[in-house]
Design a protein around this motif. Structure first.
Motif, PDB file in Angstrom:
ATOM      1  N   ILE A 123       8.846 -13.483   0.358  1.00 48.51           N
ATOM      2  CA  ILE A 123       9.530 -12.265   0.787  1.00 48.51           C
ATOM      3  C   ILE A 123       8.865 -11.016   0.212  1.00 48.51           C
ATOM      4  O   ILE A 123       9.195  -9.889   0.607  1.00 48.51           O
ATOM      5  N   GLY A 124       7.882 -11.193  -0.656  1.00 47.32           N
ATOM      6  CA  GLY A 124       7.102 -10.065  -1.160  1.00 47.32           C
ATOM      7  C   GLY A 124       6.293  -9.355  -0.092  1.00 47.32           C
ATOM      8  O   GLY A 124       5.712  -8.303  -0.355  1.00 47.32           O
ATOM      9  N   ILE A 125       6.288  -9.885   1.121  1.00 51.83           N
ATOM     10  CA  ILE A 125       5.612  -9.202   2.219  1.00 51.83           C
ATOM     11  C   ILE A 125       6.330  -7.912   2.594  1.00 51.83           C
ATOM     12  O   ILE A 125       5.715  -7.002   3.178  1.00 51.83           O
ATOM     13  N   THR A 126       7.617  -7.776   2.271  1.00 48.34           N
ATOM     14  CA  THR A 126       8.401  -6.657   2.810  1.00 48.34           C
ATOM     15  C   THR A 126       7.867  -5.277   2.434  1.00 48.34           C
ATOM     16  O   THR A 126       7.665  -4.446   3.327  1.00 48.34           O
ATOM     17  N   TYR A 146      -1.527 -13.646   2.425  1.00 42.24           N
ATOM     18  CA  TYR A 146      -0.082 -13.841   2.440  1.00 42.24           C
ATOM     19  C   TYR A 146       0.231 -15.325   2.285  1.00 42.24           C
ATOM     20  O   TYR A 146      -0.043 -16.122   3.179  1.00 42.24           O
ATOM     21  N   GLY A 147       0.772 -15.678   1.126  1.00 38.44           N
ATOM     22  CA  GLY A 147       1.112 -17.067   0.856  1.00 38.44           C
ATOM     23  C   GLY A 147       2.604 -17.331   0.951  1.00 38.44           C
ATOM     24  O   GLY A 147       3.425 -16.437   0.724  1.00 38.44           O
ATOM     25  N   ALA A 155       8.077 -14.509   6.760  1.00 40.67           N
ATOM     26  CA  ALA A 155       8.555 -13.453   7.649  1.00 40.67           C
ATOM     27  C   ALA A 155       7.408 -12.593   8.174  1.00 40.67           C
ATOM     28  O   ALA A 155       6.388 -12.398   7.505  1.00 40.67           O
ATOM     29  N   PHE A 156       7.584 -12.102   9.390  1.00 40.10           N
ATOM     30  CA  PHE A 156       6.726 -11.096  10.025  1.00 40.10           C
ATOM     31  C   PHE A 156       5.325 -11.590  10.362  1.00 40.10           C
ATOM     32  O   PHE A 156       4.419 -10.792  10.579  1.00 40.10           O
ATOM     33  N   ALA A 195       0.262  -6.032  -4.961  1.00 43.47           N
ATOM     34  CA  ALA A 195       0.799  -7.389  -4.930  1.00 43.47           C
ATOM     35  C   ALA A 195       2.309  -7.370  -5.119  1.00 43.47           C
ATOM     36  O   ALA A 195       2.850  -6.580  -5.898  1.00 43.47           O
ATOM     37  N   CYS A 196       2.976  -8.264  -4.392  1.00 45.58           N
ATOM     38  CA  CYS A 196       4.417  -8.414  -4.530  1.00 45.58           C
ATOM     39  C   CYS A 196       4.778  -9.857  -4.211  1.00 45.58           C
ATOM     40  O   CYS A 196       4.241 -10.439  -3.255  1.00 45.58           O
ATOM     41  N   GLY A 197       5.662 -10.432  -5.009  1.00 39.91           N
ATOM     42  CA  GLY A 197       6.051 -11.817  -4.799  1.00 39.91           C
ATOM     43  C   GLY A 197       6.706 -12.388  -6.042  1.00 39.91           C
ATOM     44  O   GLY A 197       7.135 -11.644  -6.930  1.00 39.91           O
TER      45      GLY A 197
END
Length: 321
Positions: A123-126, A146-147, A155-156, A195-197
């Protein structure tokens, strides 16, 4: 290329859920707008909003629509049964539901750069989705890795498909984990990393970016970073510059709680040092930063602190309260 940043105006209001769509397994995307269909405040990529749910439960979610859309805001929320209940409440919202919202607020802005490397986990893609739209429109070079555990839970992916081979989708059950050594093993002076996750991913990214030029890495956490051993806490005084009050903060008590108990109004949300709601200007004194929001450079500047978790390294701290 320059990515335009907009001064963000925060609001607190009730918004209507215009749509609630299943974006991936366990992920719902909500589109929110004003009841009167009026414009919402501008926001910048990386911004988040607070949803104030039942019983005063407050949770933060990244805006993942297009930042130029004044008619609506979009968020995407992962259903996490092991959490404290916020995501489960959000997944119960339907088209026509009314929810109290605060924000937008941005502690994860996009800095200008020629080239970007985006790394997302689950969900860090948001927050990264809005950034990608912005830097792509600005003409910058970029790539996304994107992992996720399974393709169907990511998502997305359909929305990202239009970017072609700039986007690498890496479902763990198909391709294993993201190859961070290959992505980050060679420092690049002309590239910013966003980076986010989950914590495991972010810690691994931070470790590999230790040799990159200062300021190259930008991360956003959805949970507080693991606490470092800080030894025994000491009491200290906090001088509230504007109210003319001095309060004592004993060991085990936060600055946020001490200030509120003194009758001074301060705004807080997560109370874990991850959302930035309680950011307060520091007038004097050395801060013991314990948040998961500020960068190393921002901590060294000693201009602001998150009063829900951070403390004072000395006997006295003066805040602009």
């Amino acid at each position: 290329m320059t990515v335009t940043q907009t001064v963000v105006r925060e609001i607190e209001t009730e918004l209507v859920v215009r749509s609630a769509e299943q974006e991936a397994d366990g992920v719902v995307a909500l589109t929110l707008s004003r009841p009167d269909a009026g414009d919402l405040p501008d926001w910048t990529p990386g911004a988040h909003i607070d949803l104030v749910l039942d019983d005063g439960l407050v949770r933060q979610y990244s805006l993942c629509g297009r930042s130029g859309d004044a008619a609506s805001w979009r968020i995407a929320v992962l259903r996490a049964p092991e959490s404290r209940g916020g995501s489960l409440r959000v997944h119960e919202l339907k088209a026509g539901s009314v929810v109290c919202v605060r924000g937008p607020r941005n502690h994860f802005p996009v800095a200008a750069s020629r080239r970007y490397l985006f790394i997302a986990g689950g969900i860090g893609i948001t927050p990264l989705l809005a950034m990608i739209n912005a830097v792509d429109a600005a003409g910058a070079e970029w790539e996304l890795h994107y992992g996720g555990r399974q393709r169907k839970s990511m998502a997305f992916t359909a929305e990202l498909a239009r970017f072609g081979d700039r986007v690498r989708i890496v479902p763990e059950d198909e391709r294993g984990l993201l190859d961070l050594d290959a992505l980050l093993g060679r420092p690049r002076a002309d590239t910013l990393v966003y980076a986010c996750g989950p914590e495991g991913l972010l810690s691994a990214v931070e470790e590999r970016c230790a040799s990159w030029p200062p300021g190259s890495l930008h991360v956003e956490r959805f949970a507080a970073r693991p606490a470092e051993s800080v030894g025994a806490e000491s009491s200290f005084e906090v001088v509230l510059q504007h109210s003319g009050t001095t309060v004592e903060v004993p060991p085990g008590r936060s600055v946020f709680d001490a200030v509120r108990e003194a009758g001074v109004s301060v705004l807080g949300s997560c109370l874990e040092g991850i959302c930035g709601t309680c950011e307060t200007e520091v007038v004097d004194g050395e801060v013991d930063h314990r948040d998961s929001v500020l960068s190393d450079a921002e901590r060294d500047a000693n201009d602001v602190m998150m009063i829900c978790v951070s403390r004072c390294k000395g006997p006295r701290l003066t805040l602009a309260l």
